[in-house]
Design a protein around this motif. Sequence first.
Motif, PDB file in Angstrom:
ATOM      1  N   LEU A   1       0.815  -1.319  -0.120  1.00 51.24           N
ATOM      2  CA  LEU A   1       0.022  -0.139  -0.018  1.00 51.24           C
ATOM      3  C   LEU A   1       0.741   1.276   0.088  1.00 51.24           C
ATOM      4  CD1 LEU A   1      -3.149  -0.179   2.191  1.00 51.24           C
ATOM      5  CD2 LEU A   1      -3.097   0.164  -0.074  1.00 51.24           C
TER       6      LEU A   1
ATOM      7  N   ASN B   1       1.884   1.774  -3.289  1.00 48.33           N
ATOM      8  CA  ASN B   1       0.794   2.465  -4.076  1.00 48.33           C
ATOM      9  C   ASN B   1       0.842   3.941  -3.690  1.00 48.33           C
ATOM     10  OD1 ASN B   1      -2.161   3.199  -4.540  1.00 48.33           O
ATOM     11  ND2 ASN B   1      -1.639   1.559  -6.019  1.00 48.33           N
ATOM     12  N   THR B   2       1.034   4.351  -2.712  1.00 48.26           N
ATOM     13  CA  THR B   2       0.931   5.694  -2.507  1.00 48.26           C
ATOM     14  C   THR B   2       2.198   6.588  -3.256  1.00 48.26           C
ATOM     15  OG1 THR B   2       2.080   5.703  -0.434  1.00 48.26           O
ATOM     16  CG2 THR B   2      -0.150   5.635  -0.306  1.00 48.26           C
TER      17      THR B   2
ATOM     18  N   ALA C   1       1.150   7.042  -6.626  1.00 49.56           N
ATOM     19  CA  ALA C   1       0.407   8.262  -6.718  1.00 49.56           C
ATOM     20  C   ALA C   1       0.678   9.563  -6.641  1.00 49.56           C
ATOM     21  CB  ALA C   1      -1.036   7.890  -5.820  1.00 49.56           C
TER      22      ALA C   1
ATOM     23  N   LEU D   1      -3.119  -0.841  -7.379  1.00 49.51           N
ATOM     24  CA  LEU D   1      -4.021  -1.056  -6.524  1.00 49.51           C
ATOM     25  C   LEU D   1      -5.170  -2.268  -6.691  1.00 49.51           C
ATOM     26  CD1 LEU D   1      -5.213   0.273  -3.594  1.00 49.51           C
ATOM     27  CD2 LEU D   1      -6.751   1.541  -4.892  1.00 49.51           C
TER      28      LEU D   1
ATOM     29  N   ALA E   1      -8.925   1.050   3.438  1.00 50.24           N
ATOM     30  CA  ALA E   1      -7.768   2.068   2.670  1.00 50.24           C
ATOM     31  C   ALA E   1      -7.729   1.795   1.146  1.00 50.24           C
ATOM     32  CB  ALA E   1      -6.488   1.931   3.307  1.00 50.24           C
TER      33      ALA E   1
ATOM     34  N   GLU F   1     -10.965   3.452  -0.088  1.00 49.88           N
ATOM     35  CA  GLU F   1     -11.004   4.833  -0.073  1.00 49.88           C
ATOM     36  C   GLU F   1      -9.977   5.343  -1.338  1.00 49.88           C
ATOM     37  OE1 GLU F   1     -12.048   5.912   4.425  1.00 49.88           O
ATOM     38  OE2 GLU F   1      -9.855   5.640   3.799  1.00 49.88           O
ATOM     39  N   MET F   2      -8.808   4.614  -1.458  1.00 47.80           N
ATOM     40  CA  MET F   2      -7.803   5.048  -2.575  1.00 47.80           C
ATOM     41  C   MET F   2      -8.426   4.804  -3.883  1.00 47.80           C
ATOM     42  SD  MET F   2      -4.651   3.556  -0.366  1.00 47.80           S
ATOM     43  CE  MET F   2      -3.397   3.847  -1.476  1.00 47.80           C
ATOM     44  N   ARG F   3      -9.033   3.729  -4.149  1.00 43.54           N
ATOM     45  CA  ARG F   3      -9.672   3.252  -5.251  1.00 43.54           C
ATOM     46  C   ARG F   3     -10.738   4.485  -5.922  1.00 43.54           C
ATOM     47  NH1 ARG F   3     -14.027   0.358  -7.574  1.00 43.54           N
ATOM     48  NH2 ARG F   3     -13.441  -0.525  -9.550  1.00 43.54           N
TER      49      ARG F   3
ATOM     50  N   ASP G   1     -11.008   7.415  -4.596  1.00 39.66           N
ATOM     51  CA  ASP G   1     -10.395   8.674  -4.925  1.00 39.66           C
ATOM     52  C   ASP G   1      -9.485   8.937  -6.527  1.00 39.66           C
ATOM     53  OD1 ASP G   1      -9.015  11.222  -4.241  1.00 39.66           O
ATOM     54  OD2 ASP G   1      -6.947  10.234  -3.881  1.00 39.66           O
ATOM     55  N   TYR G   2      -8.869   7.685  -6.627  1.00 40.07           N
ATOM     56  CA  TYR G   2      -8.224   7.653  -8.088  1.00 40.07           C
ATOM     57  C   TYR G   2      -9.260   7.654  -9.212  1.00 40.07           C
ATOM     58  CZ  TYR G   2      -4.025   5.858  -5.316  1.00 40.07           C
ATOM     59  OH  TYR G   2      -3.182   5.578  -4.231  1.00 40.07           O
TER      60      TYR G   2
ATOM     61  N   ARG H   1       2.897   4.004   6.353  1.00 36.08           N
ATOM     62  CA  ARG H   1       2.181   5.104   5.964  1.00 36.08           C
ATOM     63  C   ARG H   1       2.097   6.042   7.135  1.00 36.08           C
ATOM     64  NH1 ARG H   1      -3.009   3.054   3.894  1.00 36.08           N
ATOM     65  NH2 ARG H   1      -2.586   1.489   5.471  1.00 36.08           N
TER      66      ARG H   1
END
Length: 845
Positions: free
Chosen positions: A191, A194-195, A198, A210, A222, A225-227, A229-230, A541
Amino acid sequence: MPQILSPKDASLFRQVIKHYDAKQYKKGIKTAEQILRKNPQHGDTLAMKALILNAQGKNDEAFPLAKEALRNDMKSHVCWHVYGLLWRAEKNFEEAIKAYKFALRLEPESPQIQRDLALLQMQMRDFQGYATSRRAMLQARPQIRSNWTAMAIAHHLAGEYTEAEKVLTTYEETLKSPPSKTDVEHSEAVLYKNTIIAESGDLERALKHLESISKTNLDKTAVMEMRADYLLRLDRKSEAEKAYRELLDRNADYRPYYDGLEKALGLDKNKDKQALKELYDEYAKNNPRGDAPKRVPLDFLEGDDFRDAATQYLHYKLSKGVPSCFVNIKSLYTDDFKKNTIQDIVEGFANGKGVRETNGSVEDKSEEDANAFKSAVLYFLAQHYNYYLSRDLQKATSYIDQAIELSPKSVDFHMTKARIWKHYGNTQKASETMEQARTLDVKDRYINTKAAKYQLRNDENEAALKNMSKFTRNETVGGPLGDLIDMQCMWYLLEDGESYLRQQKFGLALKRFKTIHDIFDVWQEDQFDFHSFSLRKGEIRAYVDMLRWEDTVRSHPFYSRAALSAIKAYTLLHDHPKLVNGPLLDGVDGDDAEADNADAAERKKAQKKAKKEQQRLEAEKEAAKKQQQQQKSTAGADGETKKEDPDPQGTTLVQTKEPLKDAEKFLNHLLEFSPKIIRAQTAGFEVYIRLGKYLLALKCLIAASKLDSQDPVLHEQIIRFRKTLDSLSEPLPPQVSSVIDAELPTLLPKDTDLAKFNEQFLARHAQSAAHMQAALQARRVLNPDAKADIEKSLSDTLALPNITLEQAQEGLATLKSWAADKTKREAYVQAAAKRWPEASAFQSA
């Protein structure tokens, strides 16, 4: 030259190291001295003895011993390593890094030295140096995952996203078998990778990565949420809508999910009100107990739609007796229509008007439920009329008294009444009422702290500490206050310090502000342990977030408030050195105060009171000293002996010979981390103009002007700056003068008539008390002989319709600072008391 130890002494030296690691310091010292009797110049043993002495708190002995060890053996990596550890303990990280690097040249393969150096480089945010150190550690031990992760962090924080991703990918490729599904460290690492992708800006690849890890990753929330947002940032709105709806299915009360869903649907709160209403009605129907889908529409609905939704929402909350109902909707009060509508709705409830349910019938209530509903309505209205945007303190008092009559033992109701007294300006009654509320629930920590805060606002410092002592470990060194400091209870220290500042007890005030300054230092230093801990635990993170938070930690309001108050105290001490000896009789202008016409009896009474207060403080200091001596040998729960405070009254702080230099310690952090606070810039001007640092003073004025060019304090400071430059006894250096000549006209044209400029400012802001007070301050600087007229004009500001209680109190403080005679102060107080009859500040001159 290094000495070679015999096998027996070499064995003893290894025991010294073991004793140090086990914190058996007495045994370590004893063993070291046994070696030194035979080998008095053995550098490594001297260094270890110095390290143990430092661990015992004997820094004065440790440093000379470490330097002696270096003189005896300059090529010993142990001596240099210990020297670096001593500097690290002193928080001098630059010197510690130098020592570590020298030790590393002598012993390049030492993992301990390499690790200590890397940790300090991260602490100092030397990301390039940290990357170099971590590369060496990775090459030495590539089988340890944390070394790879640390290397990636170094590149990431240095902005080298490609290198950071490459490091993590390389490690994944070295794995011979896939990690376990329950491997939390691996889940967190992918993860984190992945950040990084991004943050590099490649959202498309971040989304693909992701999705490839989504099924096996343990942090499902998480990932979702990240998916979402992307997808939203990639403008794939239909997929983003589905993603946010899935998130809302998991948590229908998290408002950011609704914000994301609105953007995914392309809905605008100003244009698509009906569509938004239908969206939120859908979620309200599916989640009847949820708050967000009912509350959010109140932000964008208008007219009858708003009235209907607000009626339903308020009735539901008040029927349930939700104490936070007003707090939840007061943000709507910036809209006058909504504020007035809410007032009409709730006053309607108070007058017996019910609300119809969806089936069209009026809700029936039992007598008990009816009384509970009525209490909630009265409580809401009391808060409504107490709020600054809808303030009517007489109505607020009436409603809260009715609520208390219905529920005389309600803590919340008595707390609100105390707040009403606070807004009346009556700190005494506010304190007494909050204390009454505390007695209704003596086991509740929150109301206990509120009572203590109100006592501090009323300058009842001892009573406040007594209240706080009900929830502190009073057996600790320093008693209740010592425990509050250990627990870093900053709100208390801040309020206590501000109270002492009002009382002109500068020693105790500065002591509290210095303690807050030190607490932020501790927060800065505490991150040191997490540089290795977070890597061991794999919480990457969270660790990166912590580092970024630490970089701005001093922007916290607690620090800025403490810093501004400390700067005010130091500038007063600089301007009026007699304040070191205690409060002056009248105001702060000592010379004029002594010439005042106060009668001899009053002066004698004040001196007697000051002497008695000094004796009390001395007695407290002696009692505290005895208590600390008794507890000095007592170790705390962590096994460490608590140190005695050598200056509990702040005597050393207040007796400083250079108060402005001490003020700069606060100011530097304030200007660095809170440059957008205009009071930070104006405080900077006050310090620099007194130090004669005119370029820095001008820099603060320019920065303040960019924030608010019409700020009243700024206006007065610009005039004072120009007046100061015009009255210099010696010309400024050419370089300084040229910069000022180039930059000052942006604030004030070169040939401006200051008096005319000030009067124009006064005319523009004739209805603002704050601006008038500043203009009168400036007029006093320009024309000191017009003292009587200026003081009268200051009193006239009390007639302004928009003047606030705080501004009136500031006017009285200004009169005192001008050393206005007692008659004028009394006249000001009498005039102010007519407008604010309950205000404590205007009870006497």
